[in-house]
Motif scaffolding. Structure first.
Motif, PDB file in Angstrom:
ATOM      1  N   GLN A 127      95.849  55.598   7.813  1.00 14.10           N
ATOM      2  CA  GLN A 127      95.510  54.406   6.910  1.00 14.10           C
ATOM      3  C   GLN A 127      94.686  53.407   7.448  1.00 14.10           C
ATOM      4  O   GLN A 127      93.661  52.954   7.049  1.00 14.10           O
ATOM      5  CB  GLN A 127      96.716  54.018   6.210  1.00 14.10           C
ATOM      6  CG  GLN A 127      96.512  52.913   5.470  1.00 14.10           C
ATOM      7  CD  GLN A 127      98.010  52.523   4.711  1.00 14.10           C
ATOM      8  OE1 GLN A 127      98.710  52.988   4.348  1.00 14.10           O
ATOM      9  NE2 GLN A 127      98.121  51.066   4.367  1.00 14.10           N
ATOM     10  N   VAL A 128      94.862  53.175   8.732  1.00 13.56           N
ATOM     11  CA  VAL A 128      94.303  51.862   9.437  1.00 13.56           C
ATOM     12  C   VAL A 128      92.630  52.519   9.857  1.00 13.56           C
ATOM     13  O   VAL A 128      91.691  51.772   9.469  1.00 13.56           O
ATOM     14  CB  VAL A 128      94.960  51.701  10.607  1.00 13.56           C
ATOM     15  CG1 VAL A 128      94.046  50.841  11.350  1.00 13.56           C
ATOM     16  CG2 VAL A 128      96.275  50.888  10.330  1.00 13.56           C
ATOM     17  N   ARG A 129      92.701  53.862  10.107  1.00 17.82           N
ATOM     18  CA  ARG A 129      91.185  54.275  10.589  1.00 17.82           C
ATOM     19  C   ARG A 129      90.454  54.537   9.489  1.00 17.82           C
ATOM     20  O   ARG A 129      89.419  54.047   9.331  1.00 17.82           O
ATOM     21  CB  ARG A 129      91.541  55.480  11.469  1.00 17.82           C
ATOM     22  CG  ARG A 129      92.014  55.557  12.753  1.00 17.82           C
ATOM     23  CD  ARG A 129      92.085  56.716  13.425  1.00 17.82           C
ATOM     24  NE  ARG A 129      91.012  57.590  13.274  1.00 17.82           N
ATOM     25  CZ  ARG A 129      90.754  58.805  13.212  1.00 17.82           C
ATOM     26  NH1 ARG A 129      91.810  59.694  13.605  1.00 17.82           N
ATOM     27  NH2 ARG A 129      89.630  59.631  13.303  1.00 17.82           N
ATOM     28  N   ALA A 130      91.290  54.751   8.134  1.00 17.99           N
ATOM     29  CA  ALA A 130      90.205  55.176   7.026  1.00 17.99           C
ATOM     30  C   ALA A 130      89.741  53.789   6.473  1.00 17.99           C
ATOM     31  O   ALA A 130      88.495  53.531   6.051  1.00 17.99           O
ATOM     32  CB  ALA A 130      91.202  55.612   5.985  1.00 17.99           C
ATOM     33  N   LYS A 131      90.295  52.503   6.545  1.00 20.38           N
ATOM     34  CA  LYS A 131      90.135  51.594   6.122  1.00 20.38           C
ATOM     35  C   LYS A 131      88.891  50.787   6.921  1.00 20.38           C
ATOM     36  O   LYS A 131      87.893  50.167   6.848  1.00 20.38           O
ATOM     37  CB  LYS A 131      91.039  50.218   5.937  1.00 20.38           C
ATOM     38  CG  LYS A 131      92.092  50.797   5.169  1.00 20.38           C
ATOM     39  CD  LYS A 131      91.401  50.875   3.527  1.00 20.38           C
ATOM     40  CE  LYS A 131      92.388  51.246   2.664  1.00 20.38           C
ATOM     41  NZ  LYS A 131      91.762  51.677   1.130  1.00 20.38           N
ATOM     42  N   PHE A 132      89.287  51.069   8.458  1.00 20.49           N
ATOM     43  CA  PHE A 132      87.905  50.675   9.301  1.00 20.49           C
ATOM     44  C   PHE A 132      86.912  51.592   9.251  1.00 20.49           C
ATOM     45  O   PHE A 132      85.624  50.922   9.279  1.00 20.49           O
ATOM     46  CB  PHE A 132      88.512  50.748  10.856  1.00 20.49           C
ATOM     47  CG  PHE A 132      89.262  49.428  11.186  1.00 20.49           C
ATOM     48  CD1 PHE A 132      88.866  48.243  10.784  1.00 20.49           C
ATOM     49  CD2 PHE A 132      90.700  49.451  11.694  1.00 20.49           C
ATOM     50  CE1 PHE A 132      89.557  47.070  11.263  1.00 20.49           C
ATOM     51  CE2 PHE A 132      91.234  48.476  12.079  1.00 20.49           C
ATOM     52  CZ  PHE A 132      90.993  47.310  11.634  1.00 20.49           C
TER      53      PHE A 132
END
Length: 445
Positions: free
Chosen positions: A350-355
């Motif tokens: 989730q974090v990587r997708a938003k970044f």
């Protein structure tokens, strides 16, 4: 002749990138076994009206900076050869104005600086050893050797502050919380002033305190200091360092049993300040949608931190089942039957997708496609729990959380997908700044 030595660890900000700039968000910082080192010695006073502070790094083409100290607070700090090193210069300036030594009673000071191999790309460097330590010696000056993103400037500032402070405060004890807070506060001021801005401070905090859950201090604490050439600077600095409650959190943490961190250097560092500026511009332009995206990143961060906590509890409550889970990870079996592993992986996803979304929209290479591909391929390796581009992202080293028994270098040897990666010999280190034995830095061959 005073002679003491100190070291401080590098860091990997696993979750909290960019959000760590806001005091409301928590971040998870792992201190690393690669350390910065400083050995300090002082000559006898010679009743002169000035003294010299020399900072030397023989690892990098004999880099050396010489600062003449004269007068009284506010101290004028001048590099005799016109050579620039903003981090060293600001440490000297901050320490002189905090300690306010008498030039006629202070002998010349020499600080020799070393950095463990993990901080810089190997390149054509030569490994030299003695009976206690080993360092890589480079043909180039330090500004021309690519960094791996472990926080070399924060580590440098922390060990320089510790070394110089020990000259003027002989009772300095880096195992005492009060002295650690003093080192932290002085290091944050010097590091921020050297950067020309107030950063989040997680890298300095990890260098001082070790692996921590971190929430930052109010940036106005440093912003409100008078200019360094002001007659009020030294007094204000002392009040800020000694009397002010910075209200930052630095709870010590550790990775769960059976897990360790491994870093993969891709030999192409990034400029964090430029990345941060681009992301800030994107955030302001896209507000309040950008706030919603940050909240989604924070949800992932919190879920990751909770998952790591659950793993630690699981290891104590059901050790045999926990070991089975580690074996499943090592064998590449269907380990996703474990909800904790699914939670951690989904949180990082989730974090990587938003970044990646912010990367596309802002032009800041937080997780550029080449790093996405590398991380996705790494997740298929045996023993890998999860992985991310730590800190502000970019083309610095990637971080993987892996089992103790996994052998990532062997799995990726002769695999073209990992041909650009050098796996760094690092491990988590819970200790922050610590005192070393000066004689352990003699004669490297």
């Amino acid at each position: 002749m005073v002679n003491r030595a100190f070291s401080a660890p590098g860091k990997a900000l696993l979750v909290g990138g960019y959000l760590v700039l806001d005091p409301q968000y928590r971040s998870y910082v792992v201190a690393l076994s690669s350390r910065m080192h400083a050995v300090v010695s002082q000559a006898a006073p010679c009743d002169e009206k000035s003294f010299k502070v020399t900072i030397k790094s023989s690892q990098f083409n004999s880099d050396e900076w010489n600062y003449m100290i004269a007068g009284e607070a506010p101290f004028e700090v001048r590099e005799l050869d016109g050579r620039k090193n903003p981090f060293a210069e600001k440490v000297v300036e901050v320490i002189m104005n905090y300690c306010q030594p008498s030039p006629t009673e202070t002998g010349d000071i020499l600080v020799e600086v070393y950095s463990d191999p993990g901080y810089h790309s190997v390149g054509t460097s030569m490994l030299k050893r003695n009976s206690y330590k080993e360092f890589r010696f480079h043909d180039e000056t330090i500004t021309k050797v690519p960094k791996t993103g472990l926080g070399s400037s924060a580590g440098l500032v922390t060990v320089l502050v510790s070394a110089l402070l020990s000259i003027f405060k002989p009772s300095l004890n880096v195992r005492a919380e009060k002295d650690l807070v003093t080192i932290h506060n002085l290091s944050q001021v010097a590091h921020c002033q050297a950067q020309g801005k107030v950063g989040s401070g997680f890298d300095v905090a990890a260098a001082v305190f070790g692996s921590i859950m971190y929430q930052r201090f109010d940036p106005e604490l440093i912003n409100n200091l008078p200019a360094a050439n002001s007659i009020h600077y030294a007094q204000a600095l002392r009040k800020l360092v000694d009397e002010t409650d910075w209200k930052f959190e630095h709870e010590n943490i550790t990775l769960p049993p059976g897990f360790r961190l491994i870093m993969g250097d891709v030999n192409n560092g990034s400029e964090t300040t430029k990345l941060v500026a681009k992301v800030k511009a994107w955030y302001d332009l896209n507000y309040p949608r950008s706030l919603d995206i940050y909240q989604k990143i924070n949800e992932g961060n919190v879920s990751f931190i909770e998952g790591i906590g659950k793993l630690a509890s699981f290891s104590k409550e059901s050790p045999s089942e926990y070991n089975c889970m580690l074996q499943s990870l090592n064998s590449g079996a269907d380990f996703e039957t474990y909800d904790i592993i699914k939670q951690i992986r989904q949180a990082v996803d989730q974090v990587r997708a938003k970044f990646r979304l912010i990367t596309d929209e802002s032009g800041a290479d937080i997780e550029p496609p080449v790093q996405t591909q590398l991380l996705d391929q790494s997740l298929n390796l045996k023993g890998v729990l999860t992985g991310m581009v730590p800190g502000a992202g970019g083309f610095d080293a990637i971080s993987l959380i892996v089992t103790d028994n996994s052998d990532i270098p062997s799995q990726t040897r002769n695999d073209g997908k990992f041909s650009s990666v050098t796996w760094l010999n690092l491990r988590q280190q819970n200790t922050g700044v610590k005192e070393e034995i000066p004689e352990h830095y003699d004669k490297f061959t």
